[in-house]
Design an enzyme around this catalytic site. Structure first.
Site, PDB file in Angstrom:
ATOM      1  N   LYS A 278       0.834  -1.195   0.000  1.00 25.47           N
ATOM      2  CA  LYS A 278       0.000   0.000   0.000  1.00 25.47           C
ATOM      3  C   LYS A 278       0.875   1.253   0.000  1.00 25.47           C
ATOM      4  O   LYS A 278       2.052   1.215   0.366  1.00 25.47           O
ATOM      5  CB  LYS A 278      -0.903   0.030   1.244  1.00 25.47           C
ATOM      6  CG  LYS A 278      -1.900  -1.099   1.331  1.00 25.47           C
ATOM      7  CD  LYS A 278      -2.673  -1.030   2.639  1.00 25.47           C
ATOM      8  CE  LYS A 278      -3.661  -2.172   2.769  1.00 25.47           C
ATOM      9  NZ  LYS A 278      -4.806  -2.018   1.862  1.00 25.47           N
ATOM     10  N   ARG A 352     -10.139 -11.928   1.543  1.00 22.06           N
ATOM     11  CA  ARG A 352     -11.024 -12.948   0.963  1.00 22.06           C
ATOM     12  C   ARG A 352     -10.372 -14.333   0.994  1.00 22.06           C
ATOM     13  O   ARG A 352     -11.074 -15.336   1.043  1.00 22.06           O
ATOM     14  CB  ARG A 352     -11.412 -12.537  -0.454  1.00 22.06           C
ATOM     15  CG  ARG A 352     -10.268 -12.454  -1.431  1.00 22.06           C
ATOM     16  CD  ARG A 352     -10.562 -11.551  -2.614  1.00 22.06           C
ATOM     17  NE  ARG A 352     -10.608 -10.159  -2.210  1.00 22.06           N
ATOM     18  CZ  ARG A 352     -10.870  -9.147  -3.057  1.00 22.06           C
ATOM     19  NH1 ARG A 352     -11.103  -9.405  -4.329  1.00 22.06           N
ATOM     20  NH2 ARG A 352     -10.891  -7.911  -2.614  1.00 22.06           N
TER      21      ARG A 352
END
Length: 500
Positions: A278, A352
């Site tokens: 990030k 996920r």
């Protein structure tokens, strides 16, 4: 106490003529006090409220308030007047918010609250919601501050609530206390810094639920490898901190063998993004990427503490996503617990993968009636819904409708988003059964469609709480960076529909 507040309920009839500290009264648009409130406050109160309201331009709107310091003719140190709005809206009054407004005026002080409204006395359930709002607004996370801000109150807030005596108060107050404690636990977990709350420490803290009667099983990496949780372990392999899975079970139903209702939480204690790292701006917020898991822990605490008459299971996958030389790479293919293979396109689409293995394990091992997962999963959901709603994806209309109703009742609102076979095309892979991201367009929907591949025919709801679980806008019942979102929502749904 994490919330720095103590609350005692006493019947109006037992009110004594003594110094109340601060005195809190409630009025509608006509500025009239209830007869019993006026009697307790003293003869000067009604006139004082009317005169001061004029000066303050106070119209009695719901949740508006003003303060009179050293009120003439009253024994109180301060008089605090809180509005409840017009009589026609009395059925719409949000009692938790009203409690939050009241607590916001009393930080660090001693007060008597006359909870007798011009529109009538509250029911036991309404009084309990008021106390819940008091508790939640009183919470603050300051354990790492060595100095208090200048002028900041340092003592506990001590509140005596006077309300109509009722034999039905004990049970709803106990339930409200349990929910408040569950929310505060969730907030504590989300607010902790990542150097304190790593996966092992997070798992250790769940063991505190055992004293409430919750069965807690912690799976270490060896156990996960044996089971085949390779998708979850792939996320964790770049971190020096080992992953954990925690299974929490509360058997409060009549039949301990009845299938449980199940709640699953994403617990990424810190998310750097991994190799797909990030940007540095705001990365410190990624300590809150475990807000879904925190909610599940808080919910299990609330259910057990109030002895909910239901069998419930909470499961959380706890990892840290870091970019060292052992980290998974874009282009890797991992085999999930289900046997389905996943091509890693972006290592920052890690939550996920955690949910995929935990959901599969829960449905295969425990055969739940339904599964609801919570995850701070995508920034895309904030583009769609801001920070007012959680995104809800559901295979069950009944579950979706019940969650929507619980959201309206608690203020933890959800908005149903679409699942569609068309989204499957975006996550199909040339080299594996699926990719872990479908690209920028419809990012929340393709993430949900990915998770759906791991729930088979079990009724399922996915709640994307990226906008509400951490760093959410302040409200009258939350001034905390970690909101504890979801505990009240899910407890309400369980209470309304699944307890016997």
């Amino acid at each position: 106490m994490a919330d720095g507040i103590s609350i005692a309920f006493e019947p109006l009839e037992s009110a004594k003529a003594q110094d109340p500290g601060d005195l809190v009264l409630f009025v509608g648009e006509d500025l009239a006090l209830s007869g019993r409130a006026a009697g307790i406050a003293g003869g000067a109160a009604a006139d004082l409220v009317t005169r001061a309201a004029g000066v303050e331009r106070f119209k009695g709107k719901a949740n508006a308030a003003f303060t009179v310091t050293a009120p003439s003719g009253l024994a109180a140190e301060r008089l605090i007047v809180v509005g409840i709005g017009p009589e026609k809206d009395k059925g719409k009054l949000d009692w938790a918010t009203l409690g939050g407004v009241t607590a916001g005026k009393l930080n660090g002080r001693r007060a008597t609250v006359v909870l007798d409204l011009p529109t009538g006395a509250p029911t036991p359930e309404e009084a309990a919601e008021f106390s819940l709002g008091l508790r939640l607004r009183g919470y603050k996370f300051d354990r790492y501050k060595s100095k208090k801000a200048e002028g900041e109150e340092t003592g506990a807030t001590k509140i005596t609530v006077l309300t109509a005596e009722s034999g039905g108060m004990k049970k709803p107050l106990r339930a409200a206390e349990a929910v408040a404690e569950g929310v505060i636990t969730a907030r504590e977990l989300v607010n902790e810094p990542p150097n304190v709350l790593d996966p092992e420490e997070f798992a250790r803290r769940t063991e505190a639920l055992e004293k409430l009667g919750v069965s807690v099983e912690i799976l270490d990496e060896k156990a996960m490898r044996k089971l085949g949780m390779r998708a979850l372990l792939a996320v964790a392999q770049g971190s020096a901190k080992e992953a954990r899975v925690v299974i929490m079970r509360w058997n409060g139903g009549e039949d301990p063998n009845e299938a449980p209702i199940a709640f699953v939480g994403k617990g990424v204690c810190f998310d750097s993004g991994g190799i797909s790292i990030k940007g540095s701006g705001g990365m410190e917020d990624m300590k809150g990427d475990m807000a879904g898991a925190a909610c599940v822990v808080g919910l299990m605490q609330a259910l057990a503490q109030r002895k909910a008459r239901v069998n419930a299971l909470g499961a959380i996958g706890i990892v840290e996503n870091m970019p060292d030389g052992k980290a998974q790479r874009p282009g890797d293919i991992v085999t999930s617990l289900s046997g389905q293979t996943i091509e890693i396109i972006n290592t920052d689409a890690e939550g996920r993968l955690v949910l995929a293995d935990v959901l599969w394990h829960v449905q295969q091992e425990y055969k739940p009636k339904f599964m609801i997962d919570l995850a701070t999963l995508t920034g895309a959901v904030m583009v769609a819904l801001g920070q007012e709603f959680a995104g809800m994806f559901a295979t069950s209309d009944e579950l979706a409708e019940r969650l929507t109703a619980a959201g309206e009742a608690t203020g933890e609102k959800v908005w149903r988003m679409p699942l569609s076979p068309g989204f499957d095309k975006l996550i199909d892979s040339k080299f594996a059964d699926m990719k872990n991201t479908g690209g920028r367009h419809g990012g929340s929907a393709t993430a949900a469609q990915f998770i759906k591949r791991f729930v088979n025919d079990v009724p399922w709801v996915h709640l994307d709480i990226a906008g509400v679980g951490m760093n959410a806008p302040s409200s009258e019942i939350s001034r905390s960076w970690g909101s504890g979102w979801g505990v009240r929502l899910l407890d309400r749904m369980v209470r309304d529909h699944y307890e016997k």
